[in-house]
Each structure stands twice: as structure tokens, then as C-alpha cells.
Motif scaffolding. Structure first.
Motif, PDB file in Angstrom:
ATOM      1  N   LEU A 133      68.420   5.262 -55.323  1.00 14.26           N
ATOM      2  CA  LEU A 133      67.410   4.253 -55.022  1.00 14.26           C
ATOM      3  C   LEU A 133      67.312   4.002 -53.518  1.00 14.26           C
ATOM      4  CD1 LEU A 133      67.986   1.882 -58.056  1.00 14.26           C
ATOM      5  CD2 LEU A 133      66.011   3.370 -57.642  1.00 14.26           C
ATOM      6  N   VAL A 134      68.430   4.096 -52.799  1.00 16.10           N
ATOM      7  CA  VAL A 134      68.386   4.003 -51.337  1.00 16.10           C
ATOM      8  C   VAL A 134      67.492   5.111 -50.785  1.00 16.10           C
ATOM      9  CG1 VAL A 134      69.743   4.356 -49.220  1.00 16.10           C
ATOM     10  CG2 VAL A 134      70.596   2.829 -51.001  1.00 16.10           C
ATOM     11  N   LEU A 135      67.681   6.326 -51.284  1.00 18.91           N
ATOM     12  CA  LEU A 135      66.867   7.458 -50.807  1.00 18.91           C
ATOM     13  C   LEU A 135      65.396   7.273 -51.172  1.00 18.91           C
ATOM     14  CD1 LEU A 135      69.303  10.392 -51.663  1.00 18.91           C
ATOM     15  CD2 LEU A 135      68.832   9.378 -49.415  1.00 18.91           C
ATOM     16  N   THR A 136      65.146   6.757 -52.358  1.00 19.53           N
ATOM     17  CA  THR A 136      63.768   6.490 -52.780  1.00 19.53           C
ATOM     18  C   THR A 136      63.117   5.467 -51.859  1.00 19.53           C
ATOM     19  OG1 THR A 136      64.370   6.972 -55.071  1.00 19.53           O
ATOM     20  CG2 THR A 136      62.331   5.727 -54.726  1.00 19.53           C
ATOM     21  N   MET A 137      63.845   4.410 -51.532  1.00 23.40           N
ATOM     22  CA  MET A 137      63.289   3.370 -50.668  1.00 23.40           C
ATOM     23  C   MET A 137      63.190   3.829 -49.217  1.00 23.40           C
ATOM     24  SD  MET A 137      62.266   0.876 -52.474  1.00 23.40           S
ATOM     25  CE  MET A 137      61.686   2.192 -53.536  1.00 23.40           C
ATOM     26  N   LEU A 138      64.078   4.730 -48.786  1.00 27.40           N
ATOM     27  CA  LEU A 138      63.916   5.326 -47.449  1.00 27.40           C
ATOM     28  C   LEU A 138      62.584   6.052 -47.378  1.00 27.40           C
ATOM     29  CD1 LEU A 138      67.388   6.819 -46.442  1.00 27.40           C
ATOM     30  CD2 LEU A 138      66.022   5.190 -45.143  1.00 27.40           C
ATOM     31  N   GLY A 139      62.271   6.786 -48.427  1.00 22.99           N
ATOM     32  CA  GLY A 139      60.976   7.462 -48.481  1.00 22.99           C
ATOM     33  C   GLY A 139      59.825   6.490 -48.468  1.00 22.99           C
ATOM     34  N   ALA A 140      59.952   5.392 -49.214  1.00 19.97           N
ATOM     35  CA  ALA A 140      58.881   4.391 -49.267  1.00 19.97           C
ATOM     36  C   ALA A 140      58.686   3.717 -47.911  1.00 19.97           C
ATOM     37  CB  ALA A 140      59.192   3.348 -50.339  1.00 19.97           C
ATOM     38  N   VAL A 141      59.786   3.336 -47.274  1.00 19.55           N
ATOM     39  CA  VAL A 141      59.686   2.689 -45.958  1.00 19.55           C
ATOM     40  C   VAL A 141      59.050   3.652 -44.961  1.00 19.55           C
ATOM     41  CG1 VAL A 141      61.015   1.796 -44.004  1.00 19.55           C
ATOM     42  CG2 VAL A 141      61.579   1.063 -46.329  1.00 19.55           C
ATOM     43  N   GLY A 142      59.526   4.875 -44.928  1.00 21.95           N
ATOM     44  CA  GLY A 142      58.970   5.856 -44.009  1.00 21.95           C
ATOM     45  C   GLY A 142      57.487   6.101 -44.252  1.00 21.95           C
ATOM     46  N   PHE A 143      57.112   6.167 -45.506  1.00 23.04           N
ATOM     47  CA  PHE A 143      55.712   6.379 -45.864  1.00 23.04           C
ATOM     48  C   PHE A 143      54.841   5.221 -45.370  1.00 23.04           C
ATOM     49  CE2 PHE A 143      52.217   5.731 -48.871  1.00 23.04           C
ATOM     50  CZ  PHE A 143      51.573   6.951 -48.775  1.00 23.04           C
ATOM     51  N   HIS A 144      55.284   3.991 -45.626  1.00 25.21           N
ATOM     52  CA  HIS A 144      54.495   2.823 -45.201  1.00 25.21           C
ATOM     53  C   HIS A 144      54.433   2.716 -43.676  1.00 25.21           C
ATOM     54  CE1 HIS A 144      53.511   1.157 -49.058  1.00 25.21           C
ATOM     55  NE2 HIS A 144      54.771   1.159 -49.434  1.00 25.21           N
ATOM     56  N   VAL A 145      55.522   2.994 -43.005  1.00 24.33           N
ATOM     57  CA  VAL A 145      55.523   2.937 -41.533  1.00 24.33           C
ATOM     58  C   VAL A 145      54.578   3.993 -40.979  1.00 24.33           C
ATOM     59  CG1 VAL A 145      56.948   3.320 -39.475  1.00 24.33           C
ATOM     60  CG2 VAL A 145      57.789   1.858 -41.329  1.00 24.33           C
ATOM     61  N   ARG A 146      54.601   5.192 -41.566  1.00 26.87           N
ATOM     62  CA  ARG A 146      53.694   6.257 -41.114  1.00 26.87           C
ATOM     63  C   ARG A 146      52.241   5.837 -41.271  1.00 26.87           C
ATOM     64  NH1 ARG A 146      51.134  10.425 -43.755  1.00 26.87           N
ATOM     65  NH2 ARG A 146      52.243   9.957 -45.673  1.00 26.87           N
ATOM     66  N   ARG A 147      51.951   5.061 -42.325  1.00 23.22           N
ATOM     67  CA  ARG A 147      50.579   4.575 -42.550  1.00 23.22           C
ATOM     68  C   ARG A 147      50.299   3.285 -41.774  1.00 23.22           C
ATOM     69  NH1 ARG A 147      47.801   5.620 -47.965  1.00 23.22           N
ATOM     70  NH2 ARG A 147      47.297   3.423 -47.746  1.00 23.22           N
ATOM     71  N   LYS A 148      51.261   2.873 -40.944  1.00 28.61           N
ATOM     72  CA  LYS A 148      51.152   1.634 -40.157  1.00 28.61           C
ATOM     73  C   LYS A 148      51.009   0.403 -41.059  1.00 28.61           C
ATOM     74  CE  LYS A 148      49.267   3.898 -36.056  1.00 28.61           C
ATOM     75  NZ  LYS A 148      49.908   5.129 -36.282  1.00 28.61           N
ATOM     76  N   GLU A 149      51.659   0.447 -42.206  1.00 25.68           N
ATOM     77  CA  GLU A 149      51.680  -0.667 -43.149  1.00 25.68           C
ATOM     78  C   GLU A 149      53.033  -1.366 -43.041  1.00 25.68           C
ATOM     79  OE1 GLU A 149      48.881   1.439 -46.569  1.00 25.68           O
ATOM     80  OE2 GLU A 149      51.063   1.442 -46.816  1.00 25.68           O
ATOM     81  N   ILE A 150      53.247  -1.989 -41.902  1.00 22.19           N
ATOM     82  CA  ILE A 150      54.554  -2.594 -41.623  1.00 22.19           C
ATOM     83  C   ILE A 150      54.849  -3.710 -42.629  1.00 22.19           C
ATOM     84  CG2 ILE A 150      55.958  -3.750 -39.879  1.00 22.19           C
ATOM     85  CD1 ILE A 150      55.157  -0.742 -39.326  1.00 22.19           C
ATOM     86  N   LYS A 151      53.873  -4.548 -42.889  1.00 20.63           N
ATOM     87  CA  LYS A 151      54.072  -5.651 -43.836  1.00 20.63           C
ATOM     88  C   LYS A 151      54.438  -5.118 -45.220  1.00 20.63           C
ATOM     89  CE  LYS A 151      50.834  -8.253 -45.842  1.00 20.63           C
ATOM     90  NZ  LYS A 151      49.631  -9.032 -45.996  1.00 20.63           N
ATOM     91  N   GLU A 152      53.818  -4.032 -45.627  1.00 21.92           N
ATOM     92  CA  GLU A 152      54.077  -3.460 -46.945  1.00 21.92           C
ATOM     93  C   GLU A 152      55.445  -2.778 -47.022  1.00 21.92           C
ATOM     94  OE1 GLU A 152      51.305  -3.283 -45.278  1.00 21.92           O
ATOM     95  OE2 GLU A 152      49.655  -3.835 -46.596  1.00 21.92           O
ATOM     96  N   SER A 153      56.014  -2.438 -45.867  1.00 21.21           N
ATOM     97  CA  SER A 153      57.313  -1.768 -45.873  1.00 21.21           C
ATOM     98  C   SER A 153      58.472  -2.745 -46.054  1.00 21.21           C
ATOM     99  CB  SER A 153      57.511  -0.974 -44.584  1.00 21.21           C
ATOM    100  OG  SER A 153      57.698  -1.833 -43.483  1.00 21.21           O
ATOM    101  N   VAL A 154      58.243  -4.028 -45.835  1.00 24.00           N
ATOM    102  CA  VAL A 154      59.333  -5.015 -45.887  1.00 24.00           C
ATOM    103  C   VAL A 154      59.989  -5.096 -47.268  1.00 24.00           C
ATOM    104  CG1 VAL A 154      59.902  -7.466 -45.615  1.00 24.00           C
ATOM    105  CG2 VAL A 154      58.468  -6.311 -43.914  1.00 24.00           C
ATOM    106  N   PRO A 155      59.238  -5.199 -48.378  1.00 24.98           N
ATOM    107  CA  PRO A 155      59.926  -5.245 -49.677  1.00 24.98           C
ATOM    108  C   PRO A 155      60.769  -3.994 -49.930  1.00 24.98           C
ATOM    109  CG  PRO A 155      57.643  -5.929 -49.925  1.00 24.98           C
ATOM    110  CD  PRO A 155      57.793  -5.400 -48.534  1.00 24.98           C
ATOM    111  N   SER A 156      60.261  -2.837 -49.560  1.00 23.52           N
ATOM    112  CA  SER A 156      61.028  -1.605 -49.738  1.00 23.52           C
ATOM    113  C   SER A 156      62.298  -1.629 -48.895  1.00 23.52           C
ATOM    114  CB  SER A 156      60.177  -0.389 -49.367  1.00 23.52           C
ATOM    115  OG  SER A 156      59.057  -0.291 -50.207  1.00 23.52           O
ATOM    116  N   LEU A 157      62.205  -2.175 -47.689  1.00 27.73           N
ATOM    117  CA  LEU A 157      63.374  -2.267 -46.818  1.00 27.73           C
ATOM    118  C   LEU A 157      64.426  -3.213 -47.401  1.00 27.73           C
ATOM    119  CD1 LEU A 157      64.689  -1.399 -44.168  1.00 27.73           C
ATOM    120  CD2 LEU A 157      63.493  -3.298 -43.050  1.00 27.73           C
ATOM    121  N   VAL A 158      63.981  -4.323 -47.958  1.00 31.59           N
ATOM    122  CA  VAL A 158      64.921  -5.269 -48.592  1.00 31.59           C
ATOM    123  C   VAL A 158      65.612  -4.601 -49.780  1.00 31.59           C
ATOM    124  CG1 VAL A 158      65.081  -7.440 -49.879  1.00 31.59           C
ATOM    125  CG2 VAL A 158      63.708  -7.327 -47.786  1.00 31.59           C
ATOM    126  N   LEU A 159      64.845  -3.911 -50.627  1.00 33.76           N
ATOM    127  CA  LEU A 159      65.439  -3.219 -51.770  1.00 33.76           C
ATOM    128  C   LEU A 159      66.407  -2.131 -51.308  1.00 33.76           C
ATOM    129  CD1 LEU A 159      62.292  -2.943 -54.056  1.00 33.76           C
ATOM    130  CD2 LEU A 159      64.266  -4.441 -54.392  1.00 33.76           C
TER     131      LEU A 159
END
Length: 127
Positions: A84-110
Motif C-alpha cells: 500500500l505504501v508503494l501504491t500510494m507513492l504512485g498515487a502521490v507521484g501521479f497527482h504531483v505530476r498533474r499539478k494536483e497538489i491538494k489531491e495528493s494530500v490524502p494519498s500522502l497521509v495514507l
């Protein structure tokens, strides 16, 4: 004050609930319904990939709880947390790449919470 073991159980339970809900939502709703509900990230994935992400999340949720609760291969708990850490690393990276910083916060917390469970269950508070 709860012990570290109890705290790890609480964190794993909260994570399991969150990932099970998210995973079931992704596996039971169409990609179009997810996009319409505000999950714009799904536009960049095929319907099968969205379902696959949901399946990984749901299975990870089960892996956080069932092996230890049933005392069957409890080493799967930290492995599920690591997955799940690896899954959320992918999610955070994906959102940051799309410049969706606000959307990356829940993934970062998880991600952080799953990392705590992985650390505790691989390390000093293993089953």
C-alpha cells in the motif's frame, strides 16, 4: 494510554476501512461514474486499470487485518502495508505530476500511515 501494539492495530484498522471502501468503489463503479464524481485522475487510465487499482487497494485492506486476526501467516500484514505504501507513492507521484497538489494530500497521509504499520510490524512490534 494505548500501547504501541494497540496503536498499530488502530492505524491498520483505519487504513483497512479506507482502502476497502476506496477499492470497492473503484471495482464496482464505472470509470465514467468515478470521473463524474470528481475523480478526474481516472481519465488517464483504462477501465481495467482503474478496476485493477481498486482490487489492489481492497486486497491490501484485507491483508492489513486478516492474517494477524486469524493468526495465519501474519508476516503478510507488513507486506500488505508495504504494498500500500508503494501504491500510494504512485498515487502521490501521479497527482504531483498533474499539478494536483491538494489531491495528493490524502494519498500522502495514507502512505505515511501505511509506512508506520510496515515499520512497526516488520520491526519491533512484529506478530
Amino acid at each position: 494510554m494505548p500501547t504501541v501494539n494497540a496503536t498499530l492495530w488502530i492505524i491498520a484498522s483505519v487504513l483497512a476501512a479506507a482502502f476497502l471502501a476506496a477499492g470497492l468503489m473503484k471495482t464496482t463503479r464505472t470509470r465514467e461514474k468515478l470521473i463524474a464524481s470528481g475523480m478526474n485522475w481516472a481519465e488517464e487510465f483504462s477501465p481495467a486499470a482503474v478496476k485493477g487499482i481498486g482490487a489492489v487497494e481492497a486486497l491490501g485492506a484485507l491483508g492489513l487485518i486478516l492474517p494477524a486476526a486469524l493468526d495465519i501467516a501474519p508476516v503478510l500484514v507488513p507486506l500488505a502495508a508495504t504494498g500500500l505504501v508503494l501504491t500510494m507513492l504512485g498515487a502521490v507521484g501521479f497527482h504531483v505530476r498533474r499539478k494536483e497538489i491538494k489531491e495528493s494530500v490524502p494519498s500522502l497521509v495514507l502512505l505515511i500511515l501505511a509506512a508506520v504499520v510496515a515499520w512497526g510490524r516488520f520491526g519491533p512490534y512484529a506478530f
